[in-house]
Structure formats: C-alpha cells, structure tokens
Design a protein around this motif. Structure first.
Motif, mmCIF file in Angstrom:
data_model
loop_
_atom_site.group_PDB
_atom_site.id
_atom_site.type_symbol
_atom_site.label_atom_id
_atom_site.label_comp_id
_atom_site.label_asym_id
_atom_site.label_seq_id
_atom_site.Cartn_x
_atom_site.Cartn_y
_atom_site.Cartn_z
ATOM 1 N N ILE A 51 -114.012 -23.761 -17.050
ATOM 2 C CA ILE A 51 -114.675 -23.019 -17.672
ATOM 3 C C ILE A 51 -115.882 -23.778 -18.034
ATOM 4 O O ILE A 51 -116.465 -25.200 -17.533
ATOM 5 C CB ILE A 51 -113.601 -22.766 -19.106
ATOM 6 C CG1 ILE A 51 -114.584 -21.976 -20.713
ATOM 7 C CG2 ILE A 51 -113.741 -24.343 -19.523
ATOM 8 C CD1 ILE A 51 -113.705 -22.207 -21.529
ATOM 9 N N THR A 58 -116.006 -18.289 -17.187
ATOM 10 C CA THR A 58 -114.989 -18.679 -16.631
ATOM 11 C C THR A 58 -114.831 -18.312 -15.325
ATOM 12 O O THR A 58 -115.268 -17.077 -14.822
ATOM 13 C CB THR A 58 -113.504 -18.251 -17.544
ATOM 14 O OG1 THR A 58 -113.311 -17.015 -17.477
ATOM 15 C CG2 THR A 58 -113.582 -18.802 -19.072
ATOM 16 N N SER A 71 -109.377 -21.226 -21.447
ATOM 17 C CA SER A 71 -110.150 -21.782 -22.776
ATOM 18 C C SER A 71 -110.711 -23.341 -23.402
ATOM 19 O O SER A 71 -109.835 -23.277 -22.828
ATOM 20 C CB SER A 71 -110.278 -20.992 -24.482
ATOM 21 O OG SER A 71 -108.565 -21.165 -25.039
#
Length: 128
Positions: A51, A58, A71
């Motif tokens: 990421i 991503t 995330s």
C-alpha cells in the motif's frame, strides 16, 4: 530506526478470516509505502500486498486478489491485512515491512530488497 510488531495471527479453519495488524514504533511510517509478505514451511518469502504512503493505491499478488485487503491508519502508525476465504496454502509466517519509497508499483512492490525494516512475523495456520 523503525520497530514493527505484527499481531492477529492464529489457527483458523479453511474459509475463515483473520485480520493482521502491524504496529510501528520509533518513527512515523506515514511517508512510506508498506508491504506484507509471507513465508510458508520450506518456501521462499513471497509478496502478499502493498500500500502506498497515503493508502490511495494498493497492490496484491495474484493469488490474494479478491481475498485480502491491505489498509493503513497513519494516525495510529499501523498497517492491516484483512484475510478472507483462507486456504490451507495460506499457512505461513506473515511479515510486514517498510518500503524505502512513498510509492511502489509492479515488481518494486514485491522486491524484498526494496524494504528497509521488517517485523518478526505472526503465524497464520489454516486447517482443512
């Protein structure tokens, strides 16, 4: 210097889910891309996901697309890996790492040499 501590691993049945966390300390990781890798028994370390510094982009290994989501929360200096539809072949020690740049793309996301700091890993075991 950055210290990374992974957590969230464990034993899960095939089809189950786990959420891994990677907490950083020592300095902020908010200006670096981050990655997750894994190493199964008798296998080489392989790229899982990455990421960019903002969370806006991503990247995933083909076998993880549609099952895993990476995330980050820069305010918490933490990166996450949500893993769904787990398979026995996902059994591995999972590591997070700090990339040397803000962004990565293509092969630069998956190159272990492009990562500066590594955690000790958290074990994920998927039973059939």
């Amino acid at each position: 210097q950055v210290q990374l501590v992974e957590s969230g691993g464990g034993l899960v049945q095939a089809g189950g889910s786990l959420r891994l966390s990677c907490a950083a300390s020592g300095r902020s990781i908010s200006t670096y891309a981050m990655g997750w890798f894994r190493q199964g028994p008798g296998k080489e370390r392989e790229f899982v996901a990455a990421i960019d510094w903002s969370g806006g982009s991503t990247y995933y290994a083909d076998s993880m697309k549609g099952r895993f989501i990476i995330s980050r929360d820069n305010a918490k200096n933490t990166v996450y890996l949500q893993m769904d539809s787990l398979k026995p072949e996902d059994t591995a020690l999972h590591y997070c790492a700090v990339h040397i740049e803000r962004y990565c793309s293509g092969s630069r996301c998956g190159a272990t040499g492009a990562y500066r700091y590594w955690g000790q890993g958290t074990q994920v075991t998927v039973s059939s």
